[in-house]
Design a protein around this motif. Structure first.
Motif, PDB file in Angstrom:
ATOM      1  N   THR A 211       0.826  -1.204   0.000  1.00  0.00           N
ATOM      2  CA  THR A 211       0.000   0.000   0.000  1.00  0.00           C
ATOM      3  C   THR A 211       0.862   1.256   0.000  1.00  0.00           C
ATOM      4  OG1 THR A 211      -1.954  -0.985   0.966  1.00  0.00           O
ATOM      5  CG2 THR A 211      -1.534   1.292   1.556  1.00  0.00           C
TER       6      THR A 211
ATOM      7  N   SER B 227       6.358   4.227   4.784  1.00  0.00           N
ATOM      8  CA  SER B 227       6.073   2.984   5.498  1.00  0.00           C
ATOM      9  C   SER B 227       5.224   3.252   6.739  1.00  0.00           C
ATOM     10  CB  SER B 227       7.395   2.329   5.920  1.00  0.00           C
ATOM     11  OG  SER B 227       7.153   1.199   6.711  1.00  0.00           O
ATOM     12  N   GLN B 228       4.200   2.465   6.906  1.00  0.00           N
ATOM     13  CA  GLN B 228       3.419   2.552   8.131  1.00  0.00           C
ATOM     14  C   GLN B 228       4.276   2.094   9.310  1.00  0.00           C
ATOM     15  OE1 GLN B 228       1.477   1.878  11.462  1.00  0.00           O
ATOM     16  NE2 GLN B 228       1.940  -0.029  10.438  1.00  0.00           N
ATOM     17  N   SER B 229       4.812   0.881   9.186  1.00  0.00           N
ATOM     18  CA  SER B 229       5.498   0.259  10.328  1.00  0.00           C
ATOM     19  C   SER B 229       6.893   0.824  10.565  1.00  0.00           C
ATOM     20  CB  SER B 229       5.630  -1.241  10.090  1.00  0.00           C
ATOM     21  OG  SER B 229       6.433  -1.460   8.935  1.00  0.00           O
TER      22      SER B 229
ATOM     23  N   THR C 208       9.634  -2.419   7.451  1.00  0.00           N
ATOM     24  CA  THR C 208       9.575  -3.282   6.261  1.00  0.00           C
ATOM     25  C   THR C 208      10.990  -3.526   5.729  1.00  0.00           C
ATOM     26  OG1 THR C 208       7.381  -2.494   5.802  1.00  0.00           O
ATOM     27  CG2 THR C 208       8.572  -3.446   3.944  1.00  0.00           C
TER      28      THR C 208
ATOM     29  N   SER D  72      -3.972  -1.865   5.494  1.00  0.00           N
ATOM     30  CA  SER D  72      -3.695  -0.465   5.801  1.00  0.00           C
ATOM     31  C   SER D  72      -4.818   0.438   5.291  1.00  0.00           C
ATOM     32  CB  SER D  72      -2.375  -0.086   5.129  1.00  0.00           C
ATOM     33  OG  SER D  72      -1.973   1.171   5.568  1.00  0.00           O
TER      34      SER D  72
ATOM     35  N   GLU E  85      -6.933  -8.533  -0.189  1.00  0.00           N
ATOM     36  CA  GLU E  85      -6.382  -8.817   1.140  1.00  0.00           C
ATOM     37  C   GLU E  85      -7.430  -9.314   2.120  1.00  0.00           C
ATOM     38  OE1 GLU E  85      -4.492  -4.882   2.018  1.00  0.00           O
ATOM     39  OE2 GLU E  85      -2.880  -6.156   2.731  1.00  0.00           O
TER      40      GLU E  85
END
Ligand code: M6R
Length: 613
Positions: free
Chosen positions: A305, A350-352, A355, A403, A491
């Motif tokens: 995403t 990046s969300q996290s 990655t 996400s 997903e």
């Protein structure tokens, strides 16, 4: 990916470990286990399946003890099975290890250890770690800490580790290289975890371990050292978000809650980065105008995403500035011979912030002398710490694996960066900037309106969710929206879906169209020159009896005549319409998944944070 929790202190570790693992369920897993130090014995319980199965096992075979480690496994080496589940032990059963990551040279290490008499039980890469430590102790390591450091010196790859041993029954060890691991600092008790939400209800004081660090935790305190033995003074940070941010707040799933949080998240970003004179202010990044000026080219790297957010980033930056932009998948970028130079700004998304491919890409870019700006949602993550500048999306913890709010926050970040750069480069006048900002301010309310029409979207989803496949078409700013809408559907509802640039339809996917195929067409209109082209594409779908689901503006009669179903969204400026339109597609996927009865927050096979390649 795998989740780790550990506890040492005066309380019974077992309920704390189970609770922490539940809070990490969103990371994705297929088996779970615990090791607890109980009355001079190291006891292990593990099983395949959900945590409920582990809880049943614990009810049949109870455990308690003041120190323990727990793990949820997302299988990489060896199928999901009890024997492959963590914790893994050495040959004596005196030492237990939980691991997230991949030990890349495990085959070689295993062969060497087998020659020295070690017998392995599982197919995992992880099992070499307890055996390596055991071997180092046999070969004269002075103590467990030294044995761990020596063992890890031989392991190649990525790891976050929790380690317990009967040889040091009041101490828990934790180490990290390439996989996230935090220490939670309590009052007379300490925790380890893969991610903050696991322990947020216990403590908000955390140490983000750095790569190559070993933490030694006893109830009374934490000591940190590098793997070469050099002591490190750890920085204890206060986590900003409240524990409730990681709760469902009355919604049936985290994903639905997170979809509904989007207006608030975007308003907060606007409040932070736009002043009363409608000027964008990026002071939080910590760069001066002079830092931005040398930028000749931008390369955006990200995955999933966040890659689609990058595609939007290219469109909006090229529309509002004079800077050329490329977008790369982290997994490709890191292995191609990209020609990098110091005047290239690499933007990672990046969300996290964990990655693996995105991290590897920025490391490569920094080695080549590029500046790295990261658009990231996780405070203290590896990406945040390793970048030259951070645009913090502040969407709060995103627990649903799919996400949603992190994506729209990333789009907002790109819109703000584009306006800021455009103004700095003289491509936008102050008046144009103010006009863009005013239009941006309309976005949260527009999303709110989409959310208020959830019931209609549910009805549309119910009509089309049965088929095997769906096609999503969009153009220009909404081409990434089509890709993201299709990804959401795949997903969580497991219905195959393809996102396509609508102009490509005639080059192949048109062959799929018949009366059974739902074709989601994103066709919102203000002054966008691609509107007419989308109408033509919709006519082509209609001529082949495809089922058109249009994302369109209220009152658009042209689209209404062509579409079988409409997802009505308010008209906002074309450049910003992806933030609004995607919400309709998130909900479409959501209700399709609900109708199909899937596990929406924890879709099969997926992990929230892909910390291995
Ligand atoms: O944490 P990141 O944003 O770096 O994650 C990237 C992708 O793994 C992530 O966006 C993934 O595609 C999500 N499951 C999408 O819903």
């Amino acid at each position: 990916m795998c989740g780790i929790v550990g506890y040492v202190g005066p309380r019974d570790a077992v309920p704390l470990l189970v609770d922490g693992l539940k809070r990490l369920e969103y990371r994705g897993y297929d088996s779970a286990g615990l090791a607890v130090m109980e009355k001079g014995r190291l006891e292990i319980r593990k099983c395949v399946g959900r945590l409920a199965a582990l809880e049943e096992k614990l009810a049949r075979e109870p455990l308690s003890g003041a120190m323990g480690i727990g793990h949820t496994r997302w299988a990489t080496h060896g199928e999901p099975s009890e024997i492959n589940s963590h914790p893994h032990t050495d040959s004596t059963g005196r030492l237990a290890v939980v691991h997230n990551g991949i030990i890349e040279n495990f085959e070689k290490l295993r062969a060497e250890l087998e020659k020295k008499g070690h017998r392995f039980r599982s197919e995992t890469d992880t099992e070499v770690i307890p055996h390596l430590i055991e071997q180092e102790l046999r070969e004269g390591a002075a103590d467990l800490a030294e044995a761990i450091r020596r063992a890890l010196g031989k392991a190649r790859g990525a790891y976050a580790l929790g380690i317990l041993s009967l040889d040091d029954p009041e101490t828990m060890y934790a180490a990290r290289l390439g996989s996230p691991l935090i220490v939670g600092v309590g009052d007379g008790e300490q925790f380890i975890a893969s991610d903050v939400p696991a322990i947020l209800n216990q403590t908000r004081r955390v140490i983000y371990l750095e790569d190559g660090e070993l933490a030694i935790l006893r109830a009374g305190g934490v000591q940190v050292m590098r793997l070469d033995g050099t002591p490190v003074e750890p920085e204890v940070r206060e986590v900003r978000f409240q524990p409730e941010a990681a709760e469902r707040a009355g919604f049936e799933t985290f994903m639905r809650k997170e979809i509904h949080e989007q207006p608030r998240v975007l308003r907060a970003l606007l409040a932070r980065h736009v002043n009363d004179s409608d000027e964008v202010n990026l002071a939080d990044i910590g760069w001066s105008d002079e830092d931005w000026r040398p930028v000749r080219r931008i390369v955006i790297v990200s995955c999933g995403t966040a890659y689609y957010a990058g595609l939007y980033g290219r469109l909006i930056i090229e529309a509002l500035t004079g800077t050329p932009v490329e977008v790369e998948l982290g997994s490709e970028f890191r292995y191609r011979d990209a020609k990098l130079a110091p005047d290239i700004l690499v933007v990672s998304v990046s969300q996290s912030g964990e990655t693996a491919d995105t991290l590897a890409s920025i490391r490569l870019a920094r080695r080549a002398g590029c500046r790295v700006l990261s658009i990231c949602n996780t405070q203290g993550s590896s990406l945040a710490r390793e970048s030259d500048g951070l645009f913090y999306t502040e969407a709060g913890p995103e627990i649903g694996v799919a996400s949603t709010k992190a994506y729209t926050a990333q789009l907002m970040a790109f819109a703000l960066i584009a306006i800021y750069l455009g103004r700095l480069q003289g491509e936008l006048t102050a008046e144009q900037e103010a006009g863009l900002v005013r239009d941006l301010r309309a976005v949260p309310d527009a999303i709110h309106y989409v959310l208020s029409r959830e019931d209609e979207i549910r009805t549309v989803a119910g009509k089309h969710c049965d088929g095997p496949s769906a096609l999503y078409l969009g153009r220009k700013f909404n081409y990434p929206t089509a890709l993201e809408g299709a990804l959401k559907n795949k997903e969580i509802s497991y219905q195959h879906a393809e996102g396509y640039a609508a102009g490509e339809m005639k080059h192949g996917p048109i062959a799929l169209i018949n009366e059974y195929l739902p074709v989601v067409c994103i066709c919102t209109r203000t002054r966008d020159e691609v509107y007419e082209k989308m109408i033509s594409n919709m006519k082509e779908v209609e001529a082949r009896h495809g089922r058109i689901i249009a994302v369109a503006n209220d009152g658009d009669e042209t689209v209404a005549r062509l579409a079988g179903d409409m997802l009505v969204v308010p008209a906002v400026r074309d450049e910003f319409s992806p933030m609004v339109n995607v919400v309709a597609l998130q909900l479409l996927a959501y209700f399709a998944a609900q109708a199909r009865g899937t596990d929406i927050d924890k879709p099969r096979n997926l992990a929230k944070s892909v910390t291995v390649e």
